[in-house]
Design a protein around this motif. Structure first.
Motif, PDB file in Angstrom:
ATOM      1  N   PRO A 199      38.205  33.039  56.860  1.00  0.00           N
ATOM      2  CA  PRO A 199      39.099  33.225  55.720  1.00  0.00           C
ATOM      3  C   PRO A 199      39.046  34.660  55.203  1.00  0.00           C
ATOM      4  CG  PRO A 199      37.050  32.278  54.975  1.00  0.00           C
ATOM      5  CD  PRO A 199      36.930  32.432  56.468  1.00  0.00           C
ATOM      6  N   GLY A 200      39.991  34.974  54.325  1.00  0.00           N
ATOM      7  CA  GLY A 200      39.931  36.235  53.590  1.00  0.00           C
ATOM      8  C   GLY A 200      39.270  35.989  52.251  1.00  0.00           C
ATOM      9  N   PHE A 201      39.760  36.648  51.222  1.00  0.00           N
ATOM     10  CA  PHE A 201      39.214  36.460  49.887  1.00  0.00           C
ATOM     11  C   PHE A 201      39.574  35.069  49.370  1.00  0.00           C
ATOM     12  CE2 PHE A 201      40.061  41.216  49.621  1.00  0.00           C
ATOM     13  CZ  PHE A 201      38.764  41.552  49.976  1.00  0.00           C
ATOM     14  N   VAL A 202      38.586  34.364  48.845  1.00  0.00           N
ATOM     15  CA  VAL A 202      38.789  33.001  48.349  1.00  0.00           C
ATOM     16  C   VAL A 202      38.302  32.924  46.906  1.00  0.00           C
ATOM     17  CG1 VAL A 202      38.355  30.547  48.742  1.00  0.00           C
ATOM     18  CG2 VAL A 202      38.389  32.129  50.683  1.00  0.00           C
ATOM     19  N   HIS A 203      39.065  32.236  46.072  1.00  0.00           N
ATOM     20  CA  HIS A 203      38.651  32.042  44.682  1.00  0.00           C
ATOM     21  C   HIS A 203      37.448  31.099  44.622  1.00  0.00           C
ATOM     22  CE1 HIS A 203      41.679  34.273  42.551  1.00  0.00           C
ATOM     23  NE2 HIS A 203      42.676  33.619  43.107  1.00  0.00           N
ATOM     24  N   THR A 204      36.246  31.669  44.629  1.00  0.00           N
ATOM     25  CA  THR A 204      34.997  30.932  44.433  1.00  0.00           C
ATOM     26  C   THR A 204      34.085  31.838  43.615  1.00  0.00           C
ATOM     27  OG1 THR A 204      33.866  31.795  46.391  1.00  0.00           O
ATOM     28  CG2 THR A 204      35.235  29.819  46.704  1.00  0.00           C
ATOM     29  N   GLU A 205      32.832  31.448  43.444  1.00  0.00           N
ATOM     30  CA  GLU A 205      31.883  32.286  42.720  1.00  0.00           C
ATOM     31  C   GLU A 205      31.148  33.255  43.637  1.00  0.00           C
ATOM     32  OE1 GLU A 205      28.146  29.621  41.869  1.00  0.00           O
ATOM     33  OE2 GLU A 205      29.924  28.343  41.840  1.00  0.00           O
ATOM     34  N   PHE A 206      31.589  33.354  44.900  1.00  0.00           N
ATOM     35  CA  PHE A 206      30.910  34.159  45.916  1.00  0.00           C
ATOM     36  C   PHE A 206      30.744  35.615  45.478  1.00  0.00           C
ATOM     37  CE2 PHE A 206      31.186  36.916  49.690  1.00  0.00           C
ATOM     38  CZ  PHE A 206      30.159  36.426  50.458  1.00  0.00           C
ATOM     39  N   HIS A 207      31.846  36.264  45.089  1.00  0.00           N
ATOM     40  CA  HIS A 207      31.774  37.683  44.745  1.00  0.00           C
ATOM     41  C   HIS A 207      31.057  37.908  43.412  1.00  0.00           C
ATOM     42  CE1 HIS A 207      35.193  37.528  47.617  1.00  0.00           C
ATOM     43  NE2 HIS A 207      34.593  38.611  48.071  1.00  0.00           N
ATOM     44  N   GLU A 208      31.264  36.992  42.485  1.00  0.00           N
ATOM     45  CA  GLU A 208      30.578  37.102  41.200  1.00  0.00           C
ATOM     46  C   GLU A 208      29.071  37.034  41.386  1.00  0.00           C
ATOM     47  OE1 GLU A 208      30.292  34.720  36.912  1.00  0.00           O
ATOM     48  OE2 GLU A 208      31.815  34.167  38.396  1.00  0.00           O
ATOM     49  N   ARG A 209      28.622  36.096  42.241  1.00  0.00           N
ATOM     50  CA  ARG A 209      27.177  35.991  42.504  1.00  0.00           C
ATOM     51  C   ARG A 209      26.639  37.259  43.151  1.00  0.00           C
ATOM     52  NH1 ARG A 209      25.537  30.195  45.114  1.00  0.00           N
ATOM     53  NH2 ARG A 209      24.851  29.220  43.179  1.00  0.00           N
ATOM     54  N   GLY A 210      27.469  37.907  43.974  1.00  0.00           N
ATOM     55  CA  GLY A 210      27.051  39.136  44.632  1.00  0.00           C
ATOM     56  C   GLY A 210      27.248  40.371  43.784  1.00  0.00           C
ATOM     57  N   GLU A 211      27.702  40.174  42.535  1.00  0.00           N
ATOM     58  CA  GLU A 211      27.933  41.268  41.596  1.00  0.00           C
ATOM     59  C   GLU A 211      28.884  42.303  42.176  1.00  0.00           C
ATOM     60  OE1 GLU A 211      24.073  42.706  40.484  1.00  0.00           O
ATOM     61  OE2 GLU A 211      23.624  40.955  39.254  1.00  0.00           O
ATOM     62  N   ILE A 212      29.979  41.803  42.770  1.00  0.00           N
ATOM     63  CA  ILE A 212      31.001  42.667  43.349  1.00  0.00           C
ATOM     64  C   ILE A 212      32.247  42.594  42.478  1.00  0.00           C
ATOM     65  CG2 ILE A 212      32.397  43.132  45.394  1.00  0.00           C
ATOM     66  CD1 ILE A 212      30.283  41.691  47.049  1.00  0.00           C
ATOM     67  N   ASP A 213      32.717  43.730  42.032  1.00  0.00           N
ATOM     68  CA  ASP A 213      33.910  43.792  41.184  1.00  0.00           C
ATOM     69  C   ASP A 213      35.149  43.719  42.072  1.00  0.00           C
ATOM     70  OD1 ASP A 213      35.862  44.210  39.342  1.00  0.00           O
ATOM     71  OD2 ASP A 213      35.281  46.264  38.838  1.00  0.00           O
ATOM     72  N   MET A 214      35.885  42.619  41.954  1.00  0.00           N
ATOM     73  CA  MET A 214      37.069  42.409  42.780  1.00  0.00           C
ATOM     74  C   MET A 214      38.366  42.494  41.963  1.00  0.00           C
ATOM     75  SD  MET A 214      35.673  41.951  45.719  1.00  0.00           S
ATOM     76  CE  MET A 214      37.015  41.301  46.722  1.00  0.00           C
ATOM     77  N   THR A 215      38.284  43.033  40.751  1.00  0.00           N
ATOM     78  CA  THR A 215      39.440  43.028  39.863  1.00  0.00           C
ATOM     79  C   THR A 215      40.582  43.907  40.364  1.00  0.00           C
ATOM     80  OG1 THR A 215      38.390  44.776  38.538  1.00  0.00           O
ATOM     81  CG2 THR A 215      38.067  42.493  37.813  1.00  0.00           C
ATOM     82  N   SER A 216      40.290  44.842  41.260  1.00  0.00           N
ATOM     83  CA  SER A 216      41.349  45.736  41.754  1.00  0.00           C
ATOM     84  C   SER A 216      42.205  45.093  42.834  1.00  0.00           C
ATOM     85  CB  SER A 216      40.726  47.026  42.301  1.00  0.00           C
ATOM     86  OG  SER A 216      39.893  46.750  43.414  1.00  0.00           O
ATOM     87  N   PHE A 217      41.794  43.927  43.327  1.00  0.00           N
ATOM     88  CA  PHE A 217      42.554  43.284  44.391  1.00  0.00           C
ATOM     89  C   PHE A 217      43.649  42.400  43.798  1.00  0.00           C
ATOM     90  CE2 PHE A 217      38.752  44.580  46.515  1.00  0.00           C
ATOM     91  CZ  PHE A 217      39.154  44.873  47.814  1.00  0.00           C
ATOM     92  N   PRO A 218      44.876  42.512  44.302  1.00  0.00           N
ATOM     93  CA  PRO A 218      45.987  41.722  43.740  1.00  0.00           C
ATOM     94  C   PRO A 218      45.840  40.244  44.049  1.00  0.00           C
ATOM     95  CG  PRO A 218      46.686  42.841  45.744  1.00  0.00           C
ATOM     96  CD  PRO A 218      45.307  43.357  45.429  1.00  0.00           C
ATOM     97  N   GLU A 219      46.513  39.427  43.273  1.00  0.00           N
ATOM     98  CA  GLU A 219      46.423  37.985  43.436  1.00  0.00           C
ATOM     99  C   GLU A 219      46.874  37.523  44.816  1.00  0.00           C
ATOM    100  OE1 GLU A 219      45.494  34.141  42.794  1.00  0.00           O
ATOM    101  OE2 GLU A 219      44.941  35.869  41.570  1.00  0.00           O
ATOM    102  N   ILE A 220      47.813  38.242  45.415  1.00  0.00           N
ATOM    103  CA  ILE A 220      48.325  37.834  46.729  1.00  0.00           C
ATOM    104  C   ILE A 220      47.232  37.884  47.796  1.00  0.00           C
ATOM    105  CG2 ILE A 220      49.064  40.131  47.485  1.00  0.00           C
ATOM    106  CD1 ILE A 220      51.554  38.762  48.693  1.00  0.00           C
ATOM    107  N   ALA A 221      46.168  38.637  47.526  1.00  0.00           N
ATOM    108  CA  ALA A 221      45.070  38.742  48.507  1.00  0.00           C
ATOM    109  C   ALA A 221      44.160  37.524  48.495  1.00  0.00           C
ATOM    110  CB  ALA A 221      44.243  39.994  48.219  1.00  0.00           C
ATOM    111  N   TRP A 222      44.329  36.666  47.503  1.00  0.00           N
ATOM    112  CA  TRP A 222      43.383  35.572  47.309  1.00  0.00           C
ATOM    113  C   TRP A 222      43.913  34.236  47.815  1.00  0.00           C
ATOM    114  CZ3 TRP A 222      38.505  36.496  45.650  1.00  0.00           C
ATOM    115  CH2 TRP A 222      38.259  37.776  45.123  1.00  0.00           C
ATOM    116  N   LEU A 223      42.987  33.431  48.323  1.00  0.00           N
ATOM    117  CA  LEU A 223      43.289  32.071  48.760  1.00  0.00           C
ATOM    118  C   LEU A 223      42.558  31.088  47.856  1.00  0.00           C
ATOM    119  CD1 LEU A 223      42.703  32.552  52.613  1.00  0.00           C
ATOM    120  CD2 LEU A 223      44.891  32.681  51.389  1.00  0.00           C
ATOM    121  N   ASN A 224      43.057  29.874  47.788  1.00  0.00           N
ATOM    122  CA  ASN A 224      42.391  28.816  47.046  1.00  0.00           C
ATOM    123  C   ASN A 224      41.461  28.043  47.973  1.00  0.00           C
ATOM    124  OD1 ASN A 224      43.623  29.306  44.511  1.00  0.00           O
ATOM    125  ND2 ASN A 224      45.479  28.274  45.240  1.00  0.00           N
TER     126      ASN A 224
END
Length: 251
Positions: free
Chosen positions: A178-203
């Motif tokens: 998969p690509g970027f997925v809306h989970t707690e994965f990046h938050e747990r890794g303390e990675i700021d993903m706010t610059s990525f547009p919504e179209i980049a994300w999967l559910n």
């Protein structure tokens, strides 16, 4: 009723796999480091779907714990029909100058554990002539963005090789990318993903549904969503100098 073993089952994609499989009336073996979360989830799944849920607390960076999970996979009295190697974590640090202990742990969890557990499951499954293995990688496998990309590239290549070995046995191997997925994965890794547009994300629900459908079809490489299949196609044909430049920019 088939029994599915899921590593990293207490959060993220693992949690979604657990709910979708329980809803489909599969018994489960849930593996994670967090006993409290596992037991709470097991109670919820049993209450909601009426399935049997076994809790197996294990830290897959600890080899003795990996062996306990492998022993469960080799058990013939309550055989596992589907193994989902999902455990992993974001590795947000450079290769040079990074924490060696963190890199060692990442290798144990995302590489060695995948190899050991896949081998244990495949041995039990081929003896019965049926079963499936699903290893979770990432489109990051096609990039050159640090050790995480390297680990996921290994998982992708390993699963393809495993699929070749298993051909004709009744057992399949699928790698989920998969690509970027809306989970707690990046938050747990303390990675700021706010610059990525919504179209980049999967559910997570659509990623898991697509992965399970590909497992049923015996697909070897599962890449959910048209946009990430397009990204993967482009990355495979780009010159490696360009791929490395993208990786350097991302870091």
């Amino acid at each position: 009723m088939a029994t599915v073993l899921i590593t990293g089952a207490s959060a993220g994609l693992g949690l979604e796999f657990a709910w979708q499989l329980a809803t489909a009336r599969h018994d489960l073996v849930l593996v994670s480091r967090n006993t409290d979360r596992l037991e709470r989830l097991a109670s919820q799944l049993h209450a909601a779907a009426g399935v049997h849920v076994e809790v197996l607390t294990a830290d897959l960076s600890v080899r003795a714990d990996v062996e306990r999970v492998a022993a469960r996979l080799r058990a013939t009295d309550a055989p596992i029909s589907l193994l989902i190697n999902n455990a992993g974590f974001a590795l947000h640090q450079p290769i040079v100058g990074g924490d060696p202990e963190v890199h060692d742990r990442a290798l144990e969890v995302m590489v060695r554990a995948v190899m050991v557990l896949s081998s244990a499951a495949a041995g039990q499954m081929t003896a019965r002539g049926r079963g499936a293995i699903l290893n979770v990688a990432s489109v990051a496998a096609l990039f050159a963005s640090g050790a995480y990309s390297a680990h996921k590239a290994w998982v992708r290549s390993f699963t393809e090789s495993l699929a070749v070995e298993l051909a004709g046995t009744g057992v399949t191997a699928t790698v989920l990318c998969p690509g970027f997925v809306h989970t707690e994965f990046h938050e747990r890794g303390e990675i700021d993903m706010t610059s990525f547009p919504e179209i980049a994300w999967l559910n997570a629900d659509s990623v898991v549904a697509a992965a399970l459908a590909d497992v049923r079809r015996g697909t070897v490489i599962s890449t959910p969503s048209l946009r990430y299949r397009a990204v993967s196609a482009v990355m495979r044909v780009l010159p490696r100098t360009t791929v490395r430049a993208i990786g350097s920019y991302r870091r």
